[in-house]
Write an enzyme that holds these catalytic residues in place. Structure first.
Site, PDB file in Angstrom:
ATOM      1  N   GLN A  73       0.844  -1.196   0.000  1.00 47.60           N
ATOM      2  CA  GLN A  73       0.000   0.000   0.000  1.00 47.60           C
ATOM      3  C   GLN A  73       0.879   1.245   0.000  1.00 47.60           C
ATOM      4  OE1 GLN A  73      -3.536  -0.400   0.272  1.00 47.60           O
ATOM      5  NE2 GLN A  73      -3.546   1.710  -0.338  1.00 47.60           N
ATOM      6  N   PHE A  74       1.345   1.670  -1.185  1.00 42.53           N
ATOM      7  CA  PHE A  74       2.218   2.837  -1.267  1.00 42.53           C
ATOM      8  C   PHE A  74       1.524   4.104  -0.781  1.00 42.53           C
ATOM      9  CE2 PHE A  74       0.055   3.394  -5.275  1.00 42.53           C
ATOM     10  CZ  PHE A  74       0.042   4.771  -5.477  1.00 42.53           C
ATOM     11  N   THR A  75       0.205   4.132  -0.810  1.00 39.43           N
ATOM     12  CA  THR A  75      -0.530   5.339  -0.418  1.00 39.43           C
ATOM     13  C   THR A  75      -0.411   5.650   1.075  1.00 39.43           C
ATOM     14  OG1 THR A  75      -2.608   4.136  -0.144  1.00 39.43           O
ATOM     15  CG2 THR A  75      -2.167   5.103  -2.307  1.00 39.43           C
TER      16      THR A  75
END
Length: 140
Positions: A73-75
């Site tokens: 989950q890069f966000t």
């Protein structure tokens, strides 16, 4: 390295109408990686997740043998301090992040966890039923 850990009665990840990972009664873990994270950070985060006492009866996944679903989950490294469009500059590029998310998964498995995963870089549908609800932010 950051992780959002949720207690769930079930969770699943679907990519292109195919379920690629699913669990029952355990932890959904969203993992984000930044530029200076290391393998040591990944291993330490895995230990924290496995031993975090947030399940029923103040027990951990290690205590109960609970399943874990790990989703990249890069966000989690979105910077929203300016304007309305998030900046992703603090998120590590995929060639850095993917091996470290894999290190978290492998470290959890080495500890004895049953781990399902999403598909790194894919457009994923993540479905979960949160229990409690209990949602914890971990930072390493």
């Amino acid at each position: 390295m950051r992780a959002v850990v949720q207690t769930v009665s079930e969770a699943a990840v679907t990519v292109d109408d195919e379920t690629v990972g699913a669990i029952k009664d355990g932890l959904l873990v969203l993992v984000g990686v930044t530029h200076d994270d290391t393998r040591e950070d990944a291993v330490a985060l895995a230990h924290k997740i496995w031993h975090l006492r947030i399940l029923d009866g103040d027990r951990s996944a290690a205590d109960l043998g609970a399943e874990i679903l790990v989703v990249s989950q890069f966000t989690l490294y979105a910077d929203t301090r300016k304007g309305r469009r998030p900046s992703w500059i603090e998120a590590a590029p995929s060639q850095v992040a993917e091996p470290l998310v894999t290190d978290v998964v492998e470290a959890l498995r080495a500890l004895g966890a049953t781990v399902a995963t999403g598909e790194f870089g894919a457009q994923m549908l993540v479905n979960s039923v949160n229990v409690g609800p209990r949602t914890i932010l971990l930072e390493r």
